[in-house]
Motif scaffolding. Sequence first.
Motif, short mmCIF file in Angstrom:
data_model
loop_
_atom_site.label_atom_id
_atom_site.label_comp_id
_atom_site.label_asym_id
_atom_site.label_seq_id
_atom_site.Cartn_x
_atom_site.Cartn_y
_atom_site.Cartn_z
N THR A 38 44.54 46.39 34.65
CA THR A 38 44.75 45.99 36.04
C THR A 38 43.41 45.53 36.58
N SER A 39 43.40 44.36 37.17
CA SER A 39 42.15 43.84 37.73
C SER A 39 42.36 43.41 39.17
N ILE A 40 41.31 43.57 39.93
CA ILE A 40 41.26 43.10 41.30
C ILE A 40 40.31 41.90 41.26
N VAL A 41 40.78 40.75 41.69
CA VAL A 41 39.99 39.53 41.55
C VAL A 41 39.72 38.91 42.91
N GLU A 42 38.45 38.65 43.16
CA GLU A 42 38.03 37.90 44.35
C GLU A 42 37.94 36.43 43.94
N VAL A 43 38.58 35.56 44.67
CA VAL A 43 38.56 34.13 44.37
C VAL A 43 37.98 33.39 45.56
N MET A 44 37.00 32.53 45.28
CA MET A 44 36.40 31.69 46.31
C MET A 44 36.78 30.25 46.00
N LEU A 45 37.45 29.59 46.93
CA LEU A 45 37.83 28.20 46.75
C LEU A 45 36.64 27.28 47.07
N THR A 46 36.73 26.06 46.59
CA THR A 46 35.68 25.07 46.87
C THR A 46 35.66 24.68 48.33
N ASP A 47 36.83 24.72 48.98
CA ASP A 47 36.93 24.43 50.40
C ASP A 47 38.18 25.11 50.94
N GLU A 48 38.32 25.13 52.24
CA GLU A 48 39.45 25.82 52.87
C GLU A 48 40.41 24.82 53.52
N ARG A 49 40.45 23.60 53.01
CA ARG A 49 41.40 22.62 53.54
C ARG A 49 42.82 23.10 53.26
N ILE A 50 43.72 22.69 54.13
CA ILE A 50 45.11 23.15 54.04
C ILE A 50 45.70 22.86 52.66
N GLN A 51 45.50 21.65 52.15
CA GLN A 51 46.08 21.30 50.86
C GLN A 51 45.50 22.16 49.74
N ARG B 239 35.44 36.70 40.81
CA ARG B 239 34.83 37.93 40.32
C ARG B 239 35.94 38.92 40.03
N SER B 240 35.90 39.49 38.84
CA SER B 240 36.91 40.45 38.41
C SER B 240 36.38 41.87 38.49
N LEU B 241 37.18 42.75 39.02
CA LEU B 241 36.89 44.18 39.03
C LEU B 241 38.02 44.84 38.23
N ILE B 242 37.69 45.48 37.12
CA ILE B 242 38.71 46.10 36.28
C ILE B 242 38.94 47.53 36.75
N ALA B 243 40.19 47.86 37.00
CA ALA B 243 40.53 49.20 37.49
C ALA B 243 40.42 50.21 36.35
N LEU B 244 39.76 51.32 36.61
CA LEU B 244 39.66 52.40 35.65
C LEU B 244 40.85 53.34 35.74
N ASP B 245 41.41 53.49 36.95
CA ASP B 245 42.51 54.42 37.16
C ASP B 245 43.34 53.93 38.34
N ARG B 246 44.65 54.07 38.26
CA ARG B 246 45.53 53.77 39.38
C ARG B 246 45.66 55.04 40.20
N VAL B 247 44.88 55.14 41.23
CA VAL B 247 44.87 56.34 42.07
C VAL B 247 46.09 56.36 42.98
N LYS B 248 46.43 55.20 43.54
CA LYS B 248 47.60 55.10 44.40
C LYS B 248 48.11 53.67 44.34
N THR B 249 49.37 53.52 44.13
CA THR B 249 50.00 52.20 44.18
C THR B 249 51.28 52.32 44.98
N GLY B 250 51.83 51.21 45.33
CA GLY B 250 53.10 51.23 46.06
C GLY B 250 53.07 50.25 47.20
#
Length: 162
Positions: free
Chosen positions: A75-88, A145-156
């Motif tokens: 399970t990974s938490i990923v931060e994504v930065m786009l090149t721009d924030e245009r609607i398209q 940037r990827s952050l790999i989860a070591l443990d699922r403490v709480k999901t839902g």
Amino acid sequence: MTKKPPAPSRSLDPFDRAILRIIQKDNKMPQRQIAEKVNLSAAAVQRRIAAMEKSGVITRNSATVEARAVQMGITSIVEVMLTDERIQTVDTAKALFRAAPEVQQCYYVTGGVSFMLIIVSQDMTTYEETTRRLFAQNEAVASYRSLIALDRVKTGSEILIP
């Protein structure tokens, strides 16, 4: 451009809120038991649930699956930065992430990052393939940037209902 679904058109009373608190934890609980817990008839509970589904308060019923039981160990938490924030650009990214089965959750956010995603994968090899397809080969993605989860403490997906 992708349109957001309309906001639910039904105001909730204390009975509706009590029903929602129960079915978020167990949507297979018999309506007769829900009725006993909220002091309504089973028919009234059935009508209220149907009305909340029709109005968009309840968006779907689903099962929560233990990821490890189906060999989805990463399970990974990923931060994504786009090149721009245009609607398209944003709408194209939303559509891509929405269509990717590995993406379990996706949030369009503020604060220097464009999106936060929760991704599940079988192993690091399949995770790398996913990141290449969704991010590295995507010209609209400036960085991720990827952050790999070591443990699922709480999901839902329960929402605190006052």
